[in-house]
Write an enzyme that holds these catalytic residues in place. Structure first.
Site, PDB file in Angstrom:
ATOM      1  N   ASP A  77     -26.170  95.582   6.387  1.00 39.69           N
ATOM      2  CA  ASP A  77     -26.756  94.503   5.596  1.00 39.69           C
ATOM      3  C   ASP A  77     -25.609  94.110   5.009  1.00 39.69           C
ATOM      4  O   ASP A  77     -24.557  94.789   4.601  1.00 39.69           O
ATOM      5  CB  ASP A  77     -27.442  95.647   4.642  1.00 39.69           C
TER       6      ASP A  77
ATOM      7  N   THR B  82     -31.112  90.803   7.736  1.00 41.52           N
ATOM      8  CA  THR B  82     -32.471  90.804   7.918  1.00 41.52           C
ATOM      9  C   THR B  82     -32.961  90.336   9.210  1.00 41.52           C
ATOM     10  O   THR B  82     -33.838  90.800   9.840  1.00 41.52           O
ATOM     11  CB  THR B  82     -32.964  89.803   6.720  1.00 41.52           C
TER      12      THR B  82
ATOM     13  N   SER C 254     -24.899  93.118   2.107  1.00 39.89           N
ATOM     14  CA  SER C 254     -24.581  93.551   1.077  1.00 39.89           C
ATOM     15  C   SER C 254     -23.410  94.796   0.990  1.00 39.89           C
ATOM     16  O   SER C 254     -22.573  94.981   0.050  1.00 39.89           O
ATOM     17  CB  SER C 254     -25.820  94.207   0.024  1.00 39.89           C
TER      18      SER C 254
ATOM     19  N   ARG D 102     -16.277  83.959 -15.238  1.00 40.75           N
ATOM     20  CA  ARG D 102     -17.159  83.038 -15.460  1.00 40.75           C
ATOM     21  C   ARG D 102     -17.507  82.391 -16.879  1.00 40.75           C
ATOM     22  O   ARG D 102     -18.367  83.598 -17.281  1.00 40.75           O
ATOM     23  CB  ARG D 102     -18.291  83.494 -14.468  1.00 40.75           C
TER      24      ARG D 102
HETATM   25  N1  ASP Z   1     -29.858  92.291   2.597  1.00 44.23           N
HETATM   26  C1  ASP Z   1     -30.014  91.259   3.727  1.00 44.23           C
HETATM   27  C2  ASP Z   1     -28.439  91.028   4.183  1.00 44.23           C
HETATM   28  O1  ASP Z   1     -27.738  90.368   3.422  1.00 44.23           O
HETATM   29  C3  ASP Z   1     -30.651  89.907   3.268  1.00 44.23           C
HETATM   30  C4  ASP Z   1     -30.493  88.945   4.443  1.00 44.23           C
HETATM   31  O2  ASP Z   1     -30.147  89.137   5.432  1.00 44.23           O
HETATM   32  O3  ASP Z   1     -31.367  87.905   4.383  1.00 44.23           O
HETATM   33  O4  ASP Z   1     -28.102  91.584   4.974  1.00 44.23           O
END
Ligand code: ASP
Length: 334
Positions: free
Chosen positions: A50, A7, A52, A229
């Site tokens: 990103d 982000t 993710s 978990r």
């Molecule tokens: N979706 C973003 C990432 O992890 C969230 C962030 O950077 O805060 O790249």
């Protein structure tokens, strides 16, 4: 400074936030007139992500980039998305025990171009931590806290205080001056680790009412290792017909199961309760007080080193990079 995405350097696009900000220009302006002006060089992932989308291949790329620049800087900051930053900080911690220079990761909840963003305090805090001369290994700086890399976890998807280390106190809190805590314990390190690559490690949450057949289906095909978990100190529903037999069968077929807790702050004690006894007897590995991120990255790391069976179980209980406290009598974290 290595920029991997996240982000912090994103801009609004018609399809949502995506990488695109002029990070180098922003950093120059941020440091202009300070004692750090002109002292920070920047490299960047060719394909910004990103976080993710991060995989162990990205962990390897970060490790490789840091080693490639090892001799040209005194300290390193890795800019990373917050979503999986704690996985990466744990992964880097294991792989870089022999690096010998500080690595501080940070990111932001808001992009750098938004008024009131946390990008500037996080990046300047990470630079300050990295050049403090007081840290060793990998750390995460976020929301005015400096955390041990293998202990960090993302606790909020929106708050500026978005990370914590539930099992140990922060390494430092910002202020004038910063307040530092002595890091706990001695880690064994890992000489010349093999590089990261993907491994099939299943992370599975138990929930009340889960059946043996649902669990069995999740293990078909068998993964290379499992993070289970469970509840509390590592308990599973022992009265559910066949459920512990499924888990014992997985372990008997040579697949390690590491039992973690769903509690944010936990000390896994396999066999403390009858409900955890069958797992302990079947040879499940207790996660001690490791975070999920540290546990997952450790299993991937050890699989990359070619470990299995008793050797892997033994290494899981070893403190490689400060990720666990083996002694449950330690004083509780503040
Ligand atoms: N979706 C973003 C990432 O992890 C969230 C962030 O950077 O805060 O790249």
């Amino acid at each position: 400074m290595l920029y991997t995405g996240g982000t912090l350097g994103m801009v609004e696009t018609p399809r949502g936030l995506a990488p695109g900000a002029d990070l180098a220009g922003w950093l120059d302006r941020l440091l202009d007139g300070t004692e750090m002006a002109g002292t920070v060089g920047m490299t960047s992932f060719e394909h910004l992500i990103d976080s993710s989308n991060a995989t162990p291949d990205d962990w390897r790329a970060i490790v490789d980039d840091l080693w490639a620049h090892h001799d040209s800087a005194d300290a390193f900051v890795v800019l990373h998305g917050t979503d999986t930053m704690a996985y990466t900080s744990a992964a880097l911690s294991y792989a870089l025990t022999g690096f010998g220079k500080p690595v501080v990761m940070t990111g932001a909840q808001y992009p750098l171009g938004v008024v009131g963003t946390d990008a500037a305090p996080n990046v300047t805090g990470a630079l300050r931590a990295a050049t403090s001369g007081r840290i060793d290994g990998v750390a995460v700086f976020f929301g005015h806290k400096l955390l041990a890399g293998p202990r960090a976890t993302k606790t909020s998807s929106w708050a500026y205080q978005g990370f914590d280390s539930p099992a140990v106190p922060p390494l430092a809190l910002t202020g004038a001056p910063w307040r530092w805590t002595a890091p706990a314990g001695t880690a064994t390190g890992w000489a010349d680790p093999e590089p990261y690559r993907r491994h099939d490690v299943l992370v599975l949450d138990l929930a009340p009412g889960i059946t043996a057949s649902r669990l069995a289906a999740a293990f078909d095909p068998l993964p290379e290792a499992v993070v289970l978990r469970a509840f509390g100190t590592g308990n599973a529903p022992s009265e559910e017909p066949g459920l512990t037999d499924v888990l014992a069968g997985v372990i008997a077929s040579g697949v390690p199961i590491a039992v973690a807790s769903q509690c944010v702050q936990a000390e896994v004690l396999p066999g403390r309760y009858e409900a955890g006894y069958a797992l302990a007897r079947a040879g499940a590995i207790g996660a001690h007080d490791m975070t999920l991120e540290a546990l997952y990255a450790k299993l991937v790391f050890l699989l990359c080193q070619g470990l299995d069976g008793a050797e892997l179980a033994d290494a899981m209980s070893r403190n490689i990079a400060g990720e666990l406290t083996a002694n449950p009598d330690r004083p509780l974290a503040q």
